[in-house]
Scaffold this active site. Structure first.
Site, PDB file in Angstrom:
ATOM      1  N   SER A 329       0.797  -1.228   0.000  1.00  0.00           N
ATOM      2  CA  SER A 329       0.000   0.000   0.000  1.00  0.00           C
ATOM      3  C   SER A 329       0.822   1.266   0.000  1.00  0.00           C
ATOM      4  O   SER A 329       0.252   2.360  -0.098  1.00  0.00           O
ATOM      5  CB  SER A 329      -0.918   0.012   1.223  1.00  0.00           C
ATOM      6  OG  SER A 329      -1.740  -1.119   1.199  1.00  0.00           O
ATOM      7  N   ASP A 353     -17.500   1.433   0.372  1.00  0.00           N
ATOM      8  CA  ASP A 353     -16.652   0.262   0.606  1.00  0.00           C
ATOM      9  C   ASP A 353     -17.363  -0.731   1.488  1.00  0.00           C
ATOM     10  O   ASP A 353     -17.384  -0.615   2.712  1.00  0.00           O
ATOM     11  CB  ASP A 353     -15.338   0.705   1.266  1.00  0.00           C
ATOM     12  CG  ASP A 353     -14.462  -0.487   1.641  1.00  0.00           C
ATOM     13  OD1 ASP A 353     -14.760  -1.635   1.200  1.00  0.00           O
ATOM     14  OD2 ASP A 353     -13.473  -0.275   2.367  1.00  0.00           O
ATOM     15  N   ASP A 368     -11.328  -6.391   0.700  1.00  0.00           N
ATOM     16  CA  ASP A 368     -10.527  -5.350   1.345  1.00  0.00           C
ATOM     17  C   ASP A 368      -9.834  -5.977   2.553  1.00  0.00           C
ATOM     18  O   ASP A 368     -10.284  -6.983   3.097  1.00  0.00           O
ATOM     19  CB  ASP A 368     -11.462  -4.224   1.823  1.00  0.00           C
ATOM     20  CG  ASP A 368     -10.703  -2.958   2.166  1.00  0.00           C
ATOM     21  OD1 ASP A 368     -10.781  -2.008   1.371  1.00  0.00           O
ATOM     22  OD2 ASP A 368     -10.027  -2.942   3.237  1.00  0.00           O
ATOM     23  N   HIS A 374     -14.706   0.217   4.917  1.00  0.00           N
ATOM     24  CA  HIS A 374     -14.348   1.492   5.535  1.00  0.00           C
ATOM     25  C   HIS A 374     -15.492   2.483   5.506  1.00  0.00           C
ATOM     26  O   HIS A 374     -15.306   3.674   5.688  1.00  0.00           O
ATOM     27  CB  HIS A 374     -13.134   2.095   4.831  1.00  0.00           C
ATOM     28  CG  HIS A 374     -11.901   1.242   4.966  1.00  0.00           C
ATOM     29  ND1 HIS A 374     -11.156   1.187   6.107  1.00  0.00           N
ATOM     30  CD2 HIS A 374     -11.323   0.367   4.098  1.00  0.00           C
ATOM     31  CE1 HIS A 374     -10.140   0.341   5.942  1.00  0.00           C
ATOM     32  NE2 HIS A 374     -10.242  -0.175   4.718  1.00  0.00           N
ATOM     33  N   CYS A 388      -7.705   2.259   2.257  1.00  0.00           N
ATOM     34  CA  CYS A 388      -8.875   1.565   1.739  1.00  0.00           C
ATOM     35  C   CYS A 388      -8.581   0.973   0.365  1.00  0.00           C
ATOM     36  O   CYS A 388      -8.355   1.690  -0.598  1.00  0.00           O
ATOM     37  CB  CYS A 388     -10.034   2.565   1.654  1.00  0.00           C
ATOM     38  SG  CYS A 388     -11.461   1.850   0.846  1.00  0.00           S
TER      39      CYS A 388
END
Lengths: 644, 381
Positions: A329, A353, A368, A374, A388
């Site tokens: 990430s 999400d 996720d 999220h 996210c």
């Protein structure tokens, strides 16, 4: 015998004597003439030849090796020094019985079979009358024992030589590197010119800056004409051309910051890179575990070397420039900026999400990292703060891989950063063309979802992540990372490789998102800014460990430990005027925010707590820092004051 | 012809009658020869000083030996020739006995037994034979009618061969050859017929091959081979000659300057203060110096020949001639060896090389020469 007869005899005898003596005189004159002719032949006719012969006899040209250039950190701390070391050498031509001599030497100094073996190999490729080293690093006692016995050891000498010494031991092994004895492999790559330059020099840079700056560090060899006697002892120097010492390198590295970063990483395996945002200068360069480079200087013992080579923790492996890890990430801020610049998203784009994502016309579910998602309205800032995945999948689905590849490349991913260190690995950022070429299959939309999260094919080195972060902190100016700040006091100007054009509000959004990582309620990297009185912007990441390299020898506990995810964290500070960008990798650390972020925090804390003149380099091009030194309570503060 | 020779000598003899006796005559000193020998000894010490480098004690020792040798020369000159002649068989026998003793009780180094040690005193009997042999041969021929008959020649050769053989056994080929040469010179000067000389040369040539195979030792063969190909083994047997030729050649005409010889001062030249000392002189003083030295030797030899011509009897004549020619052989063999013309044999350069006993023997020989030169005055008185 009558008187008369005697008288007659006397005359005959005298006549005979004269006769014989005249012949003898003739002989004497002829032979003296032969001697005169011989002297004439030697001293007049062949004078030149014998003159040359006699000069060759006594005059020998000896190379004088240059002193290797020293290496300092930015504050003038010595990182690579030269120290005298005493070497036992033998001139083969002067030794009558080599075996007997070596046996005798073995009684005086400790000689291992390996020393003798290496010596014999060196003997094969020596030049005539060149002293060949037999043992390095003699102790005082050994030197004394040899000098006492010198008279029955013709051709044996103890020579003082300057050898490299790294006073900081392990601290800079991967950045400064080390020198080693010139090996067969080095020699075979030598040109004629190299052979000349290395006359008299015993070592060559093998790793790190010692290798990449070898040409400058070496210097220029000098020579001297020396007069020797028949036993090869130097009596006097007739003529001397001084060698030119190697260049002195001043690095961007900061010893204290390096120490802080190393201690913050503790006994964990991993890497820390800190980059001066304004120049691309590398301030800290940590690859853990490390090793003592001094072991290599005069030839590492087989035992020491196999211990380093066979260690499971691979201490010889330079994780900063050669470790290729999935960046995870940590790519999100860069991707976000790319999406903004390409118009795929705006600051107002919101994505729901639910905890998973489905590509249109595809039944596969992408989950996720957070099971329940999220929330219903995730924008870029929250997408970054909470990392996210769905937000970025959504963006990737609407974008295309070539756009992502393009922006990643301009931030320095997928190609060598061009740092002034040898053997850098390029990492990988995939593209359509790459996949077709390398894998022979077309690009699938699912590949893009992996790529945007820094997984799948994506690989990067900790250095690349630091460069990427510094480029964000610079709002688009991508400097080439540089180890060396000045050569012989001449400053090396920073070099801009790319400039990424994006609107200021795009940068602001990314900055805000990265700041939110550290400071928002659900931020993943809160530990990076804990207790700091300046603002930090960062991004955490985790990289899945797909497999392990050599797993035969360790138990299941250790195996399990090494299956854990790598923890990553990239950050810069302060947000309002970025000075320093950091990338942290902790192998099998599992949590970027939990394990890697605190390391970054320590680096920021130390660097930003320095008084202005301490952190600002003495070089003029550098922009003055806009903040004054905070953190009066910092323990280093006192020390700095005393030093100052 | 013969009577004119006789007459020729008269005025000179008469003049010695007329003039008052000078110091040199009273002490039986030949002044020109003394002068030449003093100059040569002086040159020798100066060269030795350079050749011995830091080892100044060589020069001091040599100076002491030279002084002793000059004293010995003066003493030898005082002894009447008649004494030498009468006692010659006993000198000879004593010398041969000592040589035999050397074979049994001798001491030495490097595989050669050459010295006798009595208490702390060490001496080389072969040195004494250098004088005893020519004296014995001259005395032997003095009593025979000349030119020598075949029997006389055989007798002479026997006198020469016994000590020569004993010395070869030590082994010391060089000295043996020199001693044999001194005896053969006396024989030759006595009027040995050319036929016999020719025959001897032919026989010597025929004997050369068997000598090479059975007579010579390995190191002796090596030295001779080295002469023909000194470059074959530069660091071994050829080293000495290679270095001495380089020393002499690099001296050129002018030389490198006193104490400036790189070959000699830097230890490249082996034996620089003993057998190879001429190379030091030639390197540092150049060909000029070498010629001056050769001229000195030539003058000494010329004076010796003059003395032999002027001698009264056969004994004095043959002895003076033999000593002079042997002296020349020393010079020639040494310089020939150092310049690479002859094989390496251990012959010192007379009065220049360091070495005590050889100086004393040499000077005693010159003392006898002086005794010869002053003999006729004694006879006339």
């Amino acid at each position: 015998m009558s008187e008369n007869l005697r008288f007659k005899d006397h005359h005959t005898e005298q006549r005979l004597f004269r006769n014989r003596m005249l012949v003898a005189i003739f002989g004497v004159v002829v032979l003296l003439g032969v001697l005169v002719a011989r002297f004439y032949n030697l001293q007049v006719v062949n004078y030149e030849d014998y003159r040359t012969q006699s000069d060759q006899n006594r005059i020998q040209v000896r190379p004088v090796p240059p002193t290797r250039g020293l290496i300092y950190d930015r504050n003038g701390e010595m990182l690579a020094d030269n120290r005298p070391s005493y070497t036992l050498s033998v001139v083969r031509e002067r030794v009558k019985d080599l075996d007997a001599t070596i046996e005798l030497l073995g009684q005086l100094v400790s000689l291992e079979d390996r020393d003798v073996e290496k010596f014999n190999r060196r003997l094969q490729r020596r030049r005539p009358f060149e002293p060949v080293p037999l043992r390095y690093r003699l102790s005082e006692d050994e030197i004394a024992r040899i000098s006492v016995n010198e008279f029955h050891l013709p051709g044996v000498s103890v020579e003082a030589e300057l050898v490299r010494y790294y006073p900081e031991n392990k601290l800079f092994a991967h950045s400064v590197g080390y020198v080693g004895r010139i090996a067969e492999r080095d020699l075979s790559a030598f040109t004629e010119e190299d052979v000349r330059r290395y006359r008299g020099t015993q070592s060559i840079g093998k790793v790190g800056l010692e290798r990449s700056y070898e040409d400058l560090l070496l210097g220029e060899v000098g020579y001297e004409n020396v007069e020797t006697n028949a036993r090869g002892r130097v009596l006097r120097v007739l003529e001397r051309h001084d060698p030119k010492p190697g260049a002195e390198l001043t690095l961007h590295l900061d010893t204290r910051l390096q120490q802080v970063a190393t201690e913050a990483l503790g006994d964990k395996r991993g890497a820390v890179v800190a980059i001066d945002v304004k120049t691309g200068g590398v301030l800290a360069f940590v690859s853990q575990p490390s090793f003592d480079p001094n072991l290599f200087v005069t030839g590492i013992s087989f035992k020491d070397y196999s211990a380093l080579r066979d260690s499971l923790d691979v201490p010889l492996f330079n994780r900063v420039v050669q470790g290729q890890y999935p960046p995870g990430s940590t790519l999100k801020p860069m991707m976000g900026l790319g999406g903004l610049a390409a118009g795929i998203i705006t600051g107002d784009t919101e994505v729901p999400d639910p905890g998973f994502y489905k590509l249109p016309n595809d039944s596969r579910i992408y989950r996720d990292w957070k099971r329940w998602g999220h929330g219903k309205h995730v924008d870029l800032i929250q997408g970054l703060a909470q990392s996210c995945d769905v937000y970025f999948w959504d963006m990737a689905a609407r974008w295309n891989i070539d756009g992502m590849h393009d922006i990643a490349t301009r931030f320095g991913l997928g190609e060598k950063t061009g740092i002034d260190l040898p053997r850098e690995y390029p990492g990988l950022f995939p593209s359509r063309a790459w996949k077709r070429g390398a894998r022979g299959v077309p690009w699938f939309p699912g590949d893009s979802l992996n790529a945007v999260l820094g997984q799948g094919f994506v690989l990067s080195t900790p250095l690349q992540l630091a460069v990427m972060t510094a480029t964000i902190a610079n709002r688009g100016t991508h400097y080439r990372p540089q180890m060396v700040m000045a050569i012989d006091g001449v400053e090396q100007p920073p070099e801009v490789l790319h400039h990424i054009d994006a609107r200021p509000e795009h940068w602001d959004l990314v900055f805000d998102g990265m700041e939110a990582v550290v400071y928002s309620t659900h931020g993943t990297g809160k530990k990076a800014g804990a207790g700091l009185d300046f603002k930090v912007a960062g991004k955490s990441g985790t990289a899945q460990v797909v497999g392990i390299a050599q797993g035969e020898r360790y138990d299941s506990e250790a195996l399990k430990e090494r299956h854990r995810d790598h923890a990553l964290f990239v950050a810069f500070a302060p947000v309002d005027d970025p000075q320093i960008a950091v990338s942290v990798l902790v192998e099998n650390g599992e949590s970027g925010g939990g394990v890697a972020a605190p390391v970054a925090r320590e680096v920021f804390f130390d660097w930003m707590s320095r008084p202005l003149e301490d952190t600002a380099s003495r070089h003029s091009w550098r922009a003055p820092m806009s903040i004054s030194a905070p953190a009066q309570r910092h323990p280093y503060q006192q020390e700095t004051a005393i030093r100052g | 012809m013969a009577s004119r020779d006789y007459m020729h000598r008269l005025p000179d003899a008469g003049s010695s009658l007329r003039r008052p006796e000078s110091i040199s005559r009273r002490w039986h000193i030949d002044l020109p020869l003394l002068f030449l020998l003093l100059v040569l000894a002086g040159v020798g010490l100066v060269v030795l000083y350079s050749a011995s480098g830091d080892e100044i004690h060589y020069v001091k020792r040599q100076a002491v030996f030279m002084s002793l040798a000059f004293v010995g020369m003066v003493i030898a000159a005082q002894i009447p020739l008649e004494f030498y002649r009468r006692w010659s068989p006993w000198f000879y026998l004593a010398g041969c006995c000592l040589l035999v003793a050397v074979l049994f009780f001798g001491v030495g180094a490097k595989g050669a037994q050459r010295w006798l040690q009595i208490g702390g005193f060490r001496f080389q009997p072969s040195e004494a034979l250098k004088l005893a042999v020519p004296i014995a041969v001259a005395a032997y021929l003095h009593k025979r009618s000349l030119p020598p008959s075949f029997i006389t020649v055989i007798g002479t050769l026997t006198i020469i061969a016994i000590p020569a053989a004993l010395i070869v056994r030590q082994p010391d080929l060089g000295t043996s050859i020199l001693i044999a040469a001194s005896g053969i010179f006396a024989l030759y000067l006595s009027g040995l017929s050319w036929k016999m000389i020719g025959g001897a040369v032919v026989m010597a040539l025929m004997a050369a091959w068997p000598m090479w195979i059975w007579g010579l030792r390995e190191y002796q063969k090596q030295r001779i081979l080295t002469l023909f190909n000194p470059d074959a083994d530069r660091l071994g047997a050829g080293w000495n000659i290679f270095q001495s030729k380089a020393a002499i050649g690099s001296g050129g005409w002018d030389g490198k300057g006193y104490m400036q010889g790189t070959q000699s001062q830097l230890d490249f030249l082996p034996e620089s203060h003993t057998d190879f000392i001429i190379a030091v002189l030639a390197e540092e003083w150049g060909m000029r110096g070498a010629l001056i030295l050769l001229a000195l030797y030539l003058l000494i030899i010329a004076r010796g020949i003059y003395i032999s011509f002027m001698a009264q009897h056969v004994f004095g004549r043959l002895l003076a001639g033999s000593i002079t020619l042997t002296f020349f052989v020393y010079v020639f063999v040494n310089i020939g060896m150092v310049t690479g013309l002859l094989p390496v044999v251990g012959v010192p350069l007379p009065l220049v090389s360091h070495g005590g006993t050889s100086v004393i023997t040499l000077m005693a020989g010159f003392g006898i020469l002086m005794a010869v030169s002053t003999e006729r005055r004694r006879v006339l008185f």
